[in-house]
Design a protein around this motif. Structure first.
Motif, mmCIF file in Angstrom:
data_model
loop_
_atom_site.group_PDB
_atom_site.id
_atom_site.type_symbol
_atom_site.label_atom_id
_atom_site.label_comp_id
_atom_site.label_asym_id
_atom_site.label_seq_id
_atom_site.Cartn_x
_atom_site.Cartn_y
_atom_site.Cartn_z
ATOM 1 N N PRO A 31 0.799 -1.255 -0.024
ATOM 2 C CA PRO A 31 -0.046 0.030 -0.130
ATOM 3 C C PRO A 31 0.849 1.161 -0.083
ATOM 4 O O PRO A 31 2.081 1.202 0.423
ATOM 5 C CB PRO A 31 -0.518 -0.043 1.055
ATOM 6 N N PRO A 32 0.450 2.202 -0.735
ATOM 7 C CA PRO A 32 1.215 3.661 -0.472
ATOM 8 C C PRO A 32 1.248 4.175 0.786
ATOM 9 O O PRO A 32 0.356 3.821 1.563
ATOM 10 C CB PRO A 32 0.411 4.488 -1.678
ATOM 11 N N ALA A 51 -3.816 -2.049 -10.786
ATOM 12 C CA ALA A 51 -4.962 -1.900 -9.420
ATOM 13 C C ALA A 51 -4.052 -0.980 -8.478
ATOM 14 O O ALA A 51 -4.828 -0.314 -7.511
ATOM 15 C CB ALA A 51 -5.002 -3.328 -8.827
ATOM 16 N N ALA A 52 -2.714 -1.078 -8.442
ATOM 17 C CA ALA A 52 -1.903 -0.113 -7.663
ATOM 18 C C ALA A 52 -2.085 1.410 -7.753
ATOM 19 O O ALA A 52 -1.629 2.241 -6.987
ATOM 20 C CB ALA A 52 -0.720 -0.643 -7.282
ATOM 21 N N ALA A 53 -2.295 1.784 -9.178
ATOM 22 C CA ALA A 53 -2.454 3.049 -9.678
ATOM 23 C C ALA A 53 -3.556 3.928 -9.373
ATOM 24 O O ALA A 53 -4.746 3.082 -9.323
ATOM 25 C CB ALA A 53 -1.971 2.899 -11.204
ATOM 26 N N VAL A 54 -3.375 4.966 -9.337
ATOM 27 C CA VAL A 54 -4.720 6.019 -9.018
ATOM 28 C C VAL A 54 -5.389 6.033 -10.403
ATOM 29 O O VAL A 54 -4.504 6.333 -11.409
ATOM 30 C CB VAL A 54 -4.411 7.346 -8.376
ATOM 31 N N ARG A 61 -3.982 4.644 -16.182
ATOM 32 C CA ARG A 61 -5.028 4.152 -15.146
ATOM 33 C C ARG A 61 -6.149 5.011 -15.582
ATOM 34 O O ARG A 61 -6.341 6.027 -15.262
ATOM 35 C CB ARG A 61 -4.503 4.125 -13.736
ATOM 36 N N VAL A 111 3.362 3.645 -11.361
ATOM 37 C CA VAL A 111 3.775 2.301 -11.006
ATOM 38 C C VAL A 111 4.761 1.789 -12.446
ATOM 39 O O VAL A 111 4.341 2.016 -13.492
ATOM 40 C CB VAL A 111 2.559 1.175 -11.087
ATOM 41 N N ASP A 137 -4.677 6.707 -1.802
ATOM 42 C CA ASP A 137 -5.352 5.224 -2.295
ATOM 43 C C ASP A 137 -4.612 4.604 -3.257
ATOM 44 O O ASP A 137 -4.917 3.614 -3.767
ATOM 45 C CB ASP A 137 -6.759 5.465 -3.003
ATOM 46 N N GLY A 138 -3.587 5.165 -3.707
ATOM 47 C CA GLY A 138 -2.868 4.354 -4.812
ATOM 48 C C GLY A 138 -1.607 5.250 -5.143
ATOM 49 O O GLY A 138 -1.142 6.562 -4.706
ATOM 50 N N TYR A 139 -0.680 4.906 -6.347
ATOM 51 C CA TYR A 139 0.424 5.439 -6.657
ATOM 52 C C TYR A 139 0.164 6.090 -7.997
ATOM 53 O O TYR A 139 -0.725 5.756 -8.811
ATOM 54 C CB TYR A 139 1.562 4.352 -6.989
#
Length: 219
Positions: free
Chosen positions: A104-105, A135-138, A209, A114, A109-111
């Motif tokens: 998690p960042p 999924a990890a990117a905003v 994203r 990535v 809520d995200g990076y």
């Protein structure tokens, strides 16, 4: 840059335990070219090895997370971070497998970025890792993929000799077709190699994203 099993992690630990850096201390040329114009934010470098790209990002003011499944590589990245100039962005190096959910960042809520730089995995594992990175990117964030191209096996130089872990641009685009991204660019790029009579051939793909309810696939 890394594999998926405990045995592979142990092998990479042994490789990273050597006295010298396994990889250059400089960022990958395509990472530098494509990320330099971006405003600093939160960045995740997946399968980062000794953290060369994440360290460069921190030096440019990014809040950078370097993740690799080799504890030895992670410790080396932490040691190298001591050389960051005063005023650099935050840097953390974590043990994490590219096939598991992304760390998690530290905030939000995200990076915003990535990065996949030379994570060479067979098709199913490769698609799984890419999905985790997306999924990890905003929404609005960038996912940058740089890898040894399949064409490098016969037309380039260096890199893995296993065709199962090499991916041309169209394969990367196909792997993200059902993910919430749009393809900004997908190119086969030449990378000069010292002492070689021809360049290496790399796949360089930039993804953006989008919101989960939008699945545009390719550009």
């Amino acid at each position: 840059m890394s594999g998926v099993s405990t045995m592979d992690a142990t092998a990479w630990d042994a490789r990273y335990a050597g006295a010298d850096l396994v990889w250059s201390s400089e960022p990958n040329r395509f990472v530098e070219e494509l990320v330099a114009p971006l405003a600093p934010g939160l960045a995740l470098d997946v399968a980062a090895g000794e953290g060369r790209n994440a360290l460069w990002l921190a030096g440019r003011g990014w809040d950078a997370t370097s993740a690799d499944f080799s504890p030895v590589a992670v410790e080396r990245a932490r040691g190298l971070s001591e050389r960051l100039a005063p005023g650099a962005g935050p840097f953390r190096a974590l043990v994490a497998d590219a096939l598991e959910p992304a760390p998690p960042p530290p905030t939000g809520d995200g990076y915003d970025l990535v990065l996949f730089a030379y994570l060479q995995l067979p098709g199913p594992e490769w698609a799984r890792a890419l999905a985790g990175g997306v999924a990890a990117a905003v929404p609005g964030g960038t996912v940058l993929v740089v890898c040894h191209a399949a064409r490098n096996l016969t037309e380039g130089v260096g890199g893995p000799r296993d065709p199962e872990v090499l991916h041309d641009p169209d394969e990367v685009v196909a792997a993200v077709a059902d993910l919430p991204v749009e393809v900004v660019s997908a190119e086969l790029r030449e990378r000069p190699v010292d002492g070689a009579d021809r360049p290496a051939l790399d796949t360089v793909v930039v993804l953006r994203r989008v919101a989960d309810e939008v699945h545009p696939g390719g550009s």
